[in-house]
Each structure stands twice: as structure tokens, then as C-alpha cells.
Write a protein that holds these residues in place. Structure first.
Motif, PDB file in Angstrom:
ATOM      1  N   PRO A 101     -20.192   8.734   6.931  1.00 45.30           N
ATOM      2  CA  PRO A 101     -20.788  10.047   7.216  1.00 45.30           C
ATOM      3  C   PRO A 101     -22.319   9.956   7.306  1.00 45.30           C
ATOM      4  O   PRO A 101     -22.918   9.091   6.677  1.00 45.30           O
ATOM      5  N   THR A 102     -22.897  10.849   8.092  1.00 45.12           N
ATOM      6  CA  THR A 102     -24.293  10.734   8.449  1.00 45.12           C
ATOM      7  C   THR A 102     -25.215  11.636   7.649  1.00 45.12           C
ATOM      8  O   THR A 102     -26.324  11.233   7.299  1.00 45.12           O
ATOM      9  N   PHE A 103     -24.766  12.839   7.362  1.00 45.46           N
ATOM     10  CA  PHE A 103     -25.655  13.885   6.876  1.00 45.46           C
ATOM     11  C   PHE A 103     -25.433  14.193   5.405  1.00 45.46           C
ATOM     12  O   PHE A 103     -24.406  13.820   4.826  1.00 45.46           O
ATOM     13  N   PRO A 104     -26.413  14.865   4.782  1.00 45.22           N
ATOM     14  CA  PRO A 104     -26.224  15.283   3.385  1.00 45.22           C
ATOM     15  C   PRO A 104     -24.977  16.147   3.244  1.00 45.22           C
ATOM     16  O   PRO A 104     -24.657  16.954   4.119  1.00 45.22           O
ATOM     17  N   TRP A 105     -24.292  15.980   2.128  1.00 46.40           N
ATOM     18  CA  TRP A 105     -23.068  16.728   1.905  1.00 46.40           C
ATOM     19  C   TRP A 105     -23.371  18.205   1.621  1.00 46.40           C
ATOM     20  O   TRP A 105     -24.357  18.545   0.975  1.00 46.40           O
ATOM     21  N   GLY A 106     -22.469  19.059   2.087  1.00 42.44           N
ATOM     22  CA  GLY A 106     -22.545  20.464   1.735  1.00 42.44           C
ATOM     23  C   GLY A 106     -21.962  20.686   0.347  1.00 42.44           C
ATOM     24  O   GLY A 106     -21.689  19.731  -0.386  1.00 42.44           O
ATOM     25  N   GLN A 107     -21.734  21.942   0.031  1.00 39.70           N
ATOM     26  CA  GLN A 107     -21.215  22.271  -1.303  1.00 39.70           C
ATOM     27  C   GLN A 107     -19.707  22.088  -1.398  1.00 39.70           C
ATOM     28  O   GLN A 107     -19.151  22.027  -2.493  1.00 39.70           O
ATOM     29  N   GLY A 108     -19.054  21.971  -0.272  1.00 36.07           N
ATOM     30  CA  GLY A 108     -17.607  21.815  -0.269  1.00 36.07           C
ATOM     31  C   GLY A 108     -16.882  23.125  -0.530  1.00 36.07           C
ATOM     32  O   GLY A 108     -17.496  24.155  -0.839  1.00 36.07           O
ATOM     33  N   THR A 109     -15.561  23.082  -0.389  1.00 40.30           N
ATOM     34  CA  THR A 109     -14.727  24.246  -0.688  1.00 40.30           C
ATOM     35  C   THR A 109     -13.538  23.776  -1.518  1.00 40.30           C
ATOM     36  O   THR A 109     -12.884  22.792  -1.180  1.00 40.30           O
ATOM     37  N   GLN A 110     -13.286  24.462  -2.618  1.00 39.58           N
ATOM     38  CA  GLN A 110     -12.266  24.044  -3.571  1.00 39.58           C
ATOM     39  C   GLN A 110     -10.884  24.482  -3.094  1.00 39.58           C
ATOM     40  O   GLN A 110     -10.663  25.662  -2.797  1.00 39.58           O
ATOM     41  N   VAL A 111      -9.968  23.538  -3.056  1.00 40.07           N
ATOM     42  CA  VAL A 111      -8.554  23.818  -2.785  1.00 40.07           C
ATOM     43  C   VAL A 111      -7.762  23.454  -4.031  1.00 40.07           C
ATOM     44  O   VAL A 111      -7.824  22.317  -4.506  1.00 40.07           O
ATOM     45  N   THR A 112      -7.057  24.432  -4.560  1.00 44.79           N
ATOM     46  CA  THR A 112      -6.229  24.214  -5.739  1.00 44.79           C
ATOM     47  C   THR A 112      -4.801  24.613  -5.405  1.00 44.79           C
ATOM     48  O   THR A 112      -4.548  25.749  -4.991  1.00 44.79           O
ATOM     49  N   VAL A 113      -3.888  23.661  -5.574  1.00 48.78           N
ATOM     50  CA  VAL A 113      -2.477  23.902  -5.285  1.00 48.78           C
ATOM     51  C   VAL A 113      -1.712  23.843  -6.610  1.00 48.78           C
ATOM     52  O   VAL A 113      -1.597  22.792  -7.231  1.00 48.78           O
ATOM     53  N   SER A 114      -1.235  24.981  -7.023  1.00 46.32           N
ATOM     54  CA  SER A 114      -0.589  25.071  -8.338  1.00 46.32           C
ATOM     55  C   SER A 114       0.324  26.281  -8.383  1.00 46.32           C
ATOM     56  O   SER A 114       0.040  27.315  -7.775  1.00 46.32           O
ATOM     57  N   SER A 115       1.413  26.132  -9.127  1.00 46.69           N
ATOM     58  CA  SER A 115       2.314  27.262  -9.336  1.00 46.69           C
ATOM     59  C   SER A 115       1.954  28.015 -10.607  1.00 46.69           C
ATOM     60  O   SER A 115       2.583  29.018 -10.951  1.00 46.69           O
TER      61      SER A 115
END
Length: 115
Positions: A101-115
Motif C-alpha cells: 500500500p502507498t498512502f497513510p492508513w485511514g481510521q478504518g471501519t470496525q466490522v463485528t460479527v457476533s450473535s
């Protein structure tokens, strides 16, 4: 100003779906292959999917093949990740970047998979 802004994450039950978006700014979007990455707790960042500049070629991590779909809208400087049939092991922070990857990372987005 160069920026990658991810969104669309959330809490879903196993088998559910999410559509992640990443809006890019500050560089010529069509000059780069774009990728989605993820980082689960206590693990390194891994490459999930890559799409070429005009969407001709696409590659996926084996564990997400048939469940995730990467796409891009060059007119909107946006790359998407449609995540279906989500599993608990898909829980992670998801990021976009070029395939280098080339550029600074963003903040991301959290994915949580849980019952």
C-alpha cells in the motif's frame, strides 16, 4: 490533502451482510489499483481484495471468495466492499489503500460479527 475515509462497518449476526465504502481524495484515483485490508485483534493486517484501475481484474483472499465483492466507482473516487454471509472470523477493522500500500492508513471501519 491526501485522505482515505472508510465507513459502513457495524455489528451484524453471522450470515449477515455489510457494504463498506472508502472515499479517496488528494490523489489521482484512477492511477491506482485499490485494495481492502483487515486487521483482527492481536493479528497483523491482511489483504482481503484488490481491484485494478478500471475493474478489469479482481483478486480475493481465499477465505472470502464467493462471499465478498470489491467494486469501484471512479467518478466518485470510491471503492466498495460488499461483504455477505459474514462469519465471526471476519471480525476486524477494515481499511482501504492502494495495493502496495502507498498512502497513510485511514481510521478504518470496525466490522463485528457476533450473535
Amino acid at each position: 490533502q491526501l485522505q482515505l475515509v472508510e465507513s459502513g462497518g457495524g455489528l451484524v449476526q453471522p450470515g449477515g451482510s455489510l457494504r463498506l465504502s472508502c472515499v479517496a481524495s488528494g490523489f489521482t484515483f484512477t492511477s491506482y489499483r485499490m485494495s481492502w485490508y483487515r486487521q483482527a485483534p492481536g493479528k497483523g493486517r491482511e489483504l482481503v481484495a484488490t481491484i485494478t484501475r478500471y475493474g478489469v481484474d479482481i483478486d480475493y483472499l481465499d477465505s472470502v471468495k464467493g462471499r465478498f465483492t470489491i467494486s469501484r466507482a471512479n467518478a466518485k473516487n470510491t471503492v466498495y466492499l460488499q461483504a455477505n454471509s459474514l462469519k465471526p472470523e471476519d471480525t476486524a477493522v477494515y481499511y482501504c489503500n492502494t495495493d502496495s500500500p502507498t498512502f497513510p492508513w485511514g481510521q478504518g471501519t470496525q466490522v463485528t460479527v457476533s450473535s
